[in-house]
Design a protein around this motif. Structure first.
Motif, PDB file in Angstrom:
ATOM      1  N   GLU A   1     -10.858  -2.130   0.400  1.00  0.00           N
ATOM      2  CA  GLU A   1     -10.065  -2.752   1.456  1.00  0.00           C
ATOM      3  C   GLU A   1     -10.600  -4.144   1.788  1.00  0.00           C
ATOM      4  OE1 GLU A   1      -8.680  -0.790   5.399  1.00  0.00           O
ATOM      5  OE2 GLU A   1      -8.678   0.712   3.803  1.00  0.00           O
TER       6      GLU A   1
ATOM      7  N   PRO B   1      -0.217  -8.263   0.994  1.00  0.00           N
ATOM      8  CA  PRO B   1      -1.448  -7.638   0.492  1.00  0.00           C
ATOM      9  C   PRO B   1      -1.893  -8.213  -0.856  1.00  0.00           C
ATOM     10  CG  PRO B   1       0.122  -5.957   1.179  1.00  0.00           C
ATOM     11  CD  PRO B   1       0.828  -7.262   1.262  1.00  0.00           C
TER      12      PRO B   1
ATOM     13  N   SER C   1      -5.504 -10.243  -1.717  1.00  0.00           N
ATOM     14  CA  SER C   1      -6.412  -9.964  -2.841  1.00  0.00           C
ATOM     15  C   SER C   1      -6.650 -11.225  -3.654  1.00  0.00           C
ATOM     16  CB  SER C   1      -5.836  -8.914  -3.782  1.00  0.00           C
ATOM     17  OG  SER C   1      -5.324  -7.846  -3.090  1.00  0.00           O
TER      18      SER C   1
ATOM     19  N   LEU D   1      -6.643   0.176  -5.699  1.00  0.00           N
ATOM     20  CA  LEU D   1      -5.705   0.913  -4.870  1.00  0.00           C
ATOM     21  C   LEU D   1      -4.577   1.445  -5.760  1.00  0.00           C
ATOM     22  CD1 LEU D   1      -4.912   0.642  -1.466  1.00  0.00           C
ATOM     23  CD2 LEU D   1      -2.922  -0.304  -2.660  1.00  0.00           C
TER      24      LEU D   1
ATOM     25  N   ASP E   1      -5.698  -6.318  -7.384  1.00  0.00           N
ATOM     26  CA  ASP E   1      -4.666  -5.609  -6.650  1.00  0.00           C
ATOM     27  C   ASP E   1      -3.841  -4.865  -7.695  1.00  0.00           C
ATOM     28  OD1 ASP E   1      -3.072  -5.654  -3.849  1.00  0.00           O
ATOM     29  OD2 ASP E   1      -1.652  -5.619  -5.529  1.00  0.00           O
TER      30      ASP E   1
ATOM     31  N   GLU F   1       5.414  -3.665  -0.375  1.00  0.00           N
ATOM     32  CA  GLU F   1       5.132  -2.705   0.693  1.00  0.00           C
ATOM     33  C   GLU F   1       3.855  -3.076   1.447  1.00  0.00           C
ATOM     34  OE1 GLU F   1       6.944  -0.046   1.926  1.00  0.00           O
ATOM     35  OE2 GLU F   1       5.330  -0.193   3.399  1.00  0.00           O
ATOM     36  N   GLN F   2       3.941  -3.085   2.790  1.00  0.00           N
ATOM     37  CA  GLN F   2       2.804  -3.500   3.620  1.00  0.00           C
ATOM     38  C   GLN F   2       1.896  -2.335   3.981  1.00  0.00           C
ATOM     39  OE1 GLN F   2       2.139  -6.683   4.631  1.00  0.00           O
ATOM     40  NE2 GLN F   2       3.898  -7.566   5.651  1.00  0.00           N
ATOM     41  N   ASP F   3       2.499  -1.160   4.156  1.00  0.00           N
ATOM     42  CA  ASP F   3       1.729   0.003   4.579  1.00  0.00           C
ATOM     43  C   ASP F   3       0.956   0.579   3.383  1.00  0.00           C
ATOM     44  OD1 ASP F   3       0.740   2.310   5.528  1.00  0.00           O
ATOM     45  OD2 ASP F   3       2.666   3.326   5.826  1.00  0.00           O
ATOM     46  N   PRO F   4      -0.385   0.568   3.428  1.00  0.00           N
ATOM     47  CA  PRO F   4      -1.184   0.996   2.282  1.00  0.00           C
ATOM     48  C   PRO F   4      -0.835   2.406   1.795  1.00  0.00           C
ATOM     49  CG  PRO F   4      -2.590   0.017   3.956  1.00  0.00           C
ATOM     50  CD  PRO F   4      -1.223   0.125   4.552  1.00  0.00           C
ATOM     51  N   THR F   5      -0.578   3.341   2.718  1.00  0.00           N
ATOM     52  CA  THR F   5      -0.290   4.724   2.316  1.00  0.00           C
ATOM     53  C   THR F   5       1.013   4.797   1.525  1.00  0.00           C
ATOM     54  OG1 THR F   5      -1.022   5.097   4.576  1.00  0.00           O
ATOM     55  CG2 THR F   5      -0.558   7.037   3.245  1.00  0.00           C
TER      56      THR F   5
ATOM     57  N   ARG G   1       2.358   2.350  -0.004  1.00  0.00           N
ATOM     58  CA  ARG G   1       2.165   1.572  -1.227  1.00  0.00           C
ATOM     59  C   ARG G   1       1.568   2.455  -2.327  1.00  0.00           C
ATOM     60  NH1 ARG G   1      -1.214  -3.636  -2.293  1.00  0.00           N
ATOM     61  NH2 ARG G   1       0.233  -4.470  -3.800  1.00  0.00           N
ATOM     62  N   ILE G   2       0.561   3.227  -1.937  1.00  0.00           N
ATOM     63  CA  ILE G   2      -0.078   4.140  -2.896  1.00  0.00           C
ATOM     64  C   ILE G   2       0.960   5.090  -3.484  1.00  0.00           C
ATOM     65  CG2 ILE G   2      -1.711   6.071  -3.057  1.00  0.00           C
ATOM     66  CD1 ILE G   2      -3.483   4.549  -1.054  1.00  0.00           C
TER      67      ILE G   2
END
Lengths: 552, 335
Positions: A100, A189, A193, A360, A455, A492-496, A498-499
């Motif tokens: 992160e 994001p 990176s 990620l 990234d 996508e901004q939300d990491p979860t 995005r994963i």
């Protein structure tokens, strides 16, 4: 006696003197031509060297043959990035072992929307200062990034192309506030990176401008530094070593190692000798044979580091029979991955997805194991006859993980023979191979890939987006669904979330894409047993943080 | 004498012109794109195109050649594709290391080769002659990389008597740059520790590189001496009661020198241009290393620069040898 006699036969000696004299004469005028770029600075710094001893000097030996520039706007290879990352800092960065993004020169940042643009506002740390003692200002950031865009060297596409960054869309609002506007198609994001990378390092405007010359200070920065990092450049002795001294004005914690010498050592045998004798404290990239010898040596610790590269086979999606997705899937099921990894003697990990370990979105799932029956079924379904030939290009030399490319290719050739496919191997110099590959003229191509920035998008776009004219393009895989999915995942901004999106894309590419992903190579470091605090993190710039290293 | 030197140097210009034309043409035959190679595998096609334009690689071959030649005449060897610096600056960084190594090897060859050859000739067919001949056989037939690794393994890793690869210990700063030869520069600036260290670093690579040429010199000196020893004037000198030492040093050695000097010239040229393996094993930042890196990265301006230097060295050394003859044998002057 012998000497006196020699002197008596004066003619002999005279002839020799003449040879020496003329050669000395040759060397002298040459000395003047290069005086401005030579290492004359090295002698002029006795004050800093006083306290430097072998005990607080870190000697790091590695193959640094690729080192061509120490200018942040130009450096784009391991050695250069390692040096630039030690003497310059970026607005944000990674901490070793943490995927992160963290504050660095910027203590905080906001992301906002303004019409069809993203607006990123960075608030600089008021304590941050350059080695000269002057504060790091937003004006310096503006200058550094504009300079990278103007110079337009190898890494500049990360700004101009990937980030769509223009000079008009950057502004120094005040001394502490720096603002960037990005088109909506660029993911914030991904941008964060990218700016953790050495290209976005901040140089001191006043110093660089004073030494600009005709190349915006690029050649001056090869022998001097103008950064805010823990070290300053002492000397770069071309093809021999880079010497860094601790920055006396460093605004962070003072490093334990007062001097770091990065020694260019291209030969594996010399790396081994250097760590055995203690001439070096850390050596990088030991081969399997060296590892075997050094194991069990009480003076040496072996540390394995993940690299971010991937070894893969590209399959041209328009060349029959590879244009049939079933045939590509059959090839993936024909390979014995366990034996392949065993061939690499611990220098690689099995990875069957395009997002490497440490990034990620890496899922850690390897869906393919050798299944001859299934492979044959798929081939039969596709109507591929026994004995069908496929041309494959293989680079000459050593591939990732220290294995010969030819050995690797022979292994795959053997596996494919079991399902009735004949792989015709052609070995080419990698530059020549790339020419063919780039022109979309490859059929099966053995190659390795390293992401441009840490990234998942650094791999997702090249592997899935035909329009990016990278890997998907080279393998002529123009897949609308993959392109759309990769664009959505990048934005996508939300990491979860995005994963989750990358997981879907990974699965899609695994079964439909034009690749056989083979493995992710590891790098083995040798450390003297008194060295502590060493971490290798390929996501971080620099990958090795010299400032954290201590010696007993 | 002056006219002779001028004539030789004028000849040099034609040699250089021929060599530059040939290397340029050879570079055109290689079926790869140096620009794509310089930018690495992640580069986009647009970047490669831009770089090609910047380096002038998109121009017609003839135009490229004329540009190259025009620059060459004004002393500009062009810019290296890989290092993005003037080739002349690169050469200036790498050449001194090679010159230092070659000179040290020459010193080893001279100090060992000539006395050993004399000793063998004087004691012809005795045990010492056999000893010298076996040594010469070994020096001439052992491959350079084997000798190098053997010496490093023994004197650096096992006995730790001598330092390992490199020109200087990592902890020392190179001396102020005057000639670029570390031993010479450290002496000139009175930097004693650096002088000792750089000299110690020179020993193993100098022996490695000099082994072959030492063997050649032993044989050459031995046979040249034997030939002269059989001459009538040597018998006369002995007969008129000159001391044995005077006969050997003043009459035999001096007359045996011309062929030996020719050999020394050839040896020195090959030492300067043939140090690639030694430089690799000993991590010696010289011209050989620069040449191999340049060749593998298709850096044509750099390769052409190295070739020109090599092409320059041989005729230059030959000229020096020719001048040397005149000192040894004044009769040559009338030629």
């Amino acid at each position: 006696m012998l000497q006196r006699n020699l002197r008596r036969s004066g003619s002999y000696l005279l002839a020799m003197l003449l040879v020496l004299g003329i050669l000395a004469g040759c060397a002298a005028p040459a000395a003047q031509t290069g005086s401005e770029a030579s290492s004359s600075e090295t002698a002029a710094e006795p004050a800093a060297s006083d306290e430097v001893t072998r005990a607080n000097t870190l000697i790091f030996a590695a193959d640094l043959t690729d080192l061509i520039s120490l200018d942040p706007a130009v450096a784009y290879e391991f050695g250069g990035i390692q040096v630039v990352g030690s003497i310059y800092e970026t607005l944000v960065g990674f901490e070793p072992g943490n995927a992160e993004i963290q504050p660095l020169l910027a203590e905080s940042w906001d992301v906002a929307e303004d019409g069809d643009m993203w607006v990123l506002t960075f608030h600089l740390n008021p304590n941050a200062k350059f080695a000269s003692g002057n504060p790091v200002t937003a004006q310096d950031v503006l200058y550094s990034w504009s300079r990278a865009i103007d110079l337009n060297m190898s890494p500049a596409f990360l700004f101009t192309d990937v980030s769509q960054l223009t000079k008009e869309n950057m502004a120094a609002v005040d001394d502490q506030t720096f603002e960037v506007k990005l088109p909506k198609s660029v993911s914030p994001p991904v941008f964060l990176s990218i700016i953790s990378f050495s290209l976005a390092a901040v140089v001191e405007q006043a110093v660089v401008e004073a030494n600009a010359g005709d190349d915006m200070g690029s050649s001056w920065l090869n022998d001097n530094s103008a950064g805010s990092g823990a070290y300053v450049l002492d000397a770069w002795d071309r093809s021999v070593s880079v010497t860094l001294n601790a920055n006396p004005n460093y605004w962070g914690a003072a490093p334990a190692m007062k001097r770091v010498v990065m020694q260019n050592t291209p030969e594996l045998a010399n790396l081994q000798a250097a760590i055995e004798t203690g001439d070096a404290d850390i050596v990088q990239d030991l081969g399997p044979e060296q590892v075997e010898v050094l194991q069990g040596n009480p003076d040496i610790q072996l540390v394995s580091g993940q690299s971010t590269g991937l070894a893969y086979i590209g399959l041209n999606a328009t060349e029959p029979p590879l244009d049939n997705p079933d045939v590509r899937e059959a090839i993936r099921y024909a390979i014995n991955y366990d034996e392949l990894i065993a061939l690499l003697k611990g220098n690689a990990q099995l990875v069957q997805e395009f997002i490497p370990i440490g990034f990620l979105g890496h899922t850690g799932e390897n869906p393919f194991t050798q299944d001859i029956e299934k492979s044959k079924e798929l081939l039969a379904k596709a109507g591929v006859a026994e004995g069908t030939e496929i041309d494959a290009m293989v680079p000459v030399g050593t591939g990732p993980g220290g294995i010969e490319w030819s050995t690797l290719a022979a292994k795959i050739q053997n596996d494919l023979a079991q399902v009735g496919l004949v792989l015709n191997l052609q070995q080419l110099q990698s530059s020549e191979l790339l020419n063919v590959y780039r022109a979309q003229e490859g059929k099966a191509v053995f190659m390795s890939w390293g992401p441009d920035f840490p990234d998942p998008d650094g791999n997702a776009t090249p592997f899935t987006n035909y329009e990016a004219r990278s890997l998907a393009w080279r393998n002529e895989w123009d897949d609308a669904k993959a392109i759309e999915m990769s664009k959505a995942a990048a934005a996508e901004q939300d990491p979860t979330k995005r994963i989750e999106l990358y997981k879907e894309l990974t699965e899609y590419v695994q079964h439909n894409g034009p690749y056989v992903l083979l493995y992710q190579p590891t790098t083995t470091f040798g450390l003297r047993s008194n060295v502590h605090g060493f971490v290798y993190d390929p996501v971080d710039t620099p990958s090795i943080t010299f400032a954290l290293i201590t010696k007993e | 004498m002056t006219r002779f030197i001028i004539r030789r140097l004028a000849g040099l210009i034609f040699v250089m012109l021929g060599v530059s034309t040939m290397t340029f043409m050879l570079a055109q035959l290689v079926p790869v794109d140096p620009a794509a190679n310089a930018l690495g595998q992640n580069a986009r096609p647009e970047q490669i195109e831009a770089y090609r334009t910047k380096m002038g690689l998109d121009r017609p071959v003839v135009e490229q050649y004329l540009t190259y030649l025009r620059r060459l005449l004004s002393g500009d060897l062009g810019e290296s594709i890989r290092t993005r610096r003037a080739v002349l600056l690169d050469l200036r960084d790498y050449l001194p290391a090679t010159i230092e190594l070659a000179m040290a090897s020459l010193v080893v060859s001279l100090l060992v080769g000539i006395p050993l050859g004399m000793w063998a000739a004087i004691n012809r067919n005795q045990w010492n002659d056999g000893f010298a001949r076996v040594l010469a056989l070994l020096g001439g037939s052992l491959p350079v990389f084997y000798v190098g690794l053997l010496l490093l393994g023994l004197f650096y890793r096992q006995l730790q008597w001598l330092p390992g690869p490199g020109r200087l210990d990592s902890t020392l700063n190179p001396p102020a740059d005057i000639t670029g030869l570390f031993t010479v520069d450290s002496l000139l600036t009175g930097n004693w520790p650096v002088f000792q260290n750089s000299l110690a670093h020179l020993i193993l690579p100098a022996i490695t590189l000099g082994a072959f040429s030492t063997a050649v010199l032993v044989r050459m000196t031995r046979s040249a001496m034997l030939e002269v020893l059989a001459q009538d004037y040597v018998r006369t000198a002995n007969a008129k009661g000159l001391s044995y030492r005077t006969v050997v040093w003043r009459h035999v050695l001096k007359n045996a020198m011309p062929p030996v000097l020719t050999t020394i010239g050839i040896i020195f040229g090959s030492l300067l241009s043939g140090a690639v393996l030694t430089e690799t094993i000993f991590n010696w930042p010289g011209l050989g290393r620069y040449a191999t890196t340049s060749v593998t990265s298709l850096d044509f301006p750099a390769v052409m620069g190295v070739t020109l230097v090599a092409a320059f060295i041989y005729p230059l050394v030959n000229t020096i040898v020719d001048i040397g003859y005149r000192f040894i044998d004044p009769r040559i002057q009338s030629e």
